[in-house]
Design an enzyme around this catalytic site. Structure first.
Site, PDB file in Angstrom:
ATOM      1  N   LYS A   1       0.856  -1.189   0.000  1.00 33.55           N
ATOM      2  CA  LYS A   1       0.000   0.000   0.000  1.00 33.55           C
ATOM      3  C   LYS A   1       0.893   1.240   0.000  1.00 33.55           C
ATOM      4  O   LYS A   1       1.761   1.401   0.870  1.00 33.55           O
ATOM      5  CB  LYS A   1      -0.878  -0.039   1.257  1.00 33.55           C
ATOM      6  CG  LYS A   1      -2.211   0.641   1.110  1.00 33.55           C
ATOM      7  CD  LYS A   1      -3.092   0.291   2.312  1.00 33.55           C
ATOM      8  CE  LYS A   1      -4.382   1.065   2.301  1.00 33.55           C
ATOM      9  NZ  LYS A   1      -5.113   0.873   3.549  1.00 33.55           N
TER      10      LYS A   1
HETATM   11  O1  G3P Z   1      -7.959   1.730   5.047  1.00 29.36           O
HETATM   12  C1  G3P Z   1      -8.059   3.074   5.238  1.00 29.36           C
HETATM   13  C2  G3P Z   1      -9.426   3.661   5.385  1.00 29.36           C
HETATM   14  O2  G3P Z   1     -10.415   2.718   5.264  1.00 29.36           O
HETATM   15  C3  G3P Z   1      -9.560   4.601   6.534  1.00 29.36           C
HETATM   16  O3  G3P Z   1     -10.835   4.672   7.081  1.00 29.36           O
HETATM   17  O4  G3P Z   1     -12.466   5.337   8.807  1.00 29.36           O
HETATM   18  O5  G3P Z   1     -10.032   5.976   9.077  1.00 29.36           O
HETATM   19  O6  G3P Z   1     -11.455   7.081   7.374  1.00 29.36           O
HETATM   20  P1  G3P Z   1     -11.208   5.828   8.147  1.00 29.36           P
END
Ligand code: G3P
Length: 215
Positions: free
Chosen positions: A87
């Site tokens: 990633k």
């Molecule tokens: O994998 C990264 C992404 O899904 C982050 O999610 O909830 O931290 O905005 P969030």
């Protein structure tokens, strides 16, 4: 549409896997820190532990922001297990590294994508996945689902092979809207996957069936 779980928590990964609907896992440095995984050796071991639970792709994120560092980290991650997808953040050095990895046959997930222009760059560089963060766009009053529609259309127009991996999913409506938009993958917190099961008419219907079965 593939279902990934967005966590580094092994019990949650195992539980989602046991449900029989899991196609892969995404992690990020914040999710790893949340599990208290520290130190290079422990971090690498944790990624292998995840790969040993699921059959599909497991995204492991680099923390370098310079080309050489991203390449060094990414190559080490890719060597850990064939399921690992490196990633890489959507920055200039990241795009260069994605192109490098693509030529070496190392699969990448371009993360922190918030615009269609960024998604075009990721696809041009050969990323296996692009990760638009829809919840974080909604948080700032932009339309995360509209971005998924836009990227899916652009990739379709030009036959880009990069898969659209909708990330930053906050609730079940995000999942169904991503499915309507044609996202290839949604990566969801464990609770949001479980929330898909819920409907009050299912609960009341089952209660009645079970009561009637006793008659
Ligand atoms: O994998 C990264 C992404 O899904 C982050 O999610 O909830 O931290 O905005 P969030």
């Amino acid at each position: 549409m593939k279902f990934f779980i967005d966590t580094a928590n092994l019990s949650q990964i195992k539980e989602a896997h046991d449900l029989g609907v899991l196609d892969g896992v995404t992690t990020n440095p914040s999710l790893m820190a949340k599990e208290g995984i520290k130190g290079q050796e422990n971090i690498m071991k944790h990624y292998v532990d995840i790969c040993n639970i699921v059959k599909g792709d497991v995204s492991a994120e680099v923390i370098s922001v310079d080309f050489d560092g991203i390449v060094r980290e990414g190559e080490a991650l890719a060597k850990l297990h064939p399921q690992i997808v490196v990633k890489v953040p959507m920055i200039k050095e990241g795009v260069k590294a994605i192109r490098y990895f693509t030529e070496k046959g190392i699969r990448t997930n371009c993360t922190l994508v918030f615009s269609a222009g960024q998604a075009i760059l990721a696809a041009k560089a050969g990323a296996a996945y692009v990760s638009p963060f829809i919840g974080r766009l909604d948080d700032i009053n932009e339309d995360g689902i509209a971005l998924i529609h836009q990227i899916v259309k652009i990739y379709h127009n030009y036959n880009f092979r990069t898969q659209v991996l909708a990330a930053s999913i906050r609730h079940t409506l995000h999942i169904t809207k991503c499915a309507e938009a044609g996202a290839d993958v949604v990566t969801c917190p464990h609770q949001v996957i479980l929330d898909l099961l819920k409907h009050p008419l299912t609960d009341s219907g089952l209660a009645k069936f079970l009561a009637d079965a006793k008659k």
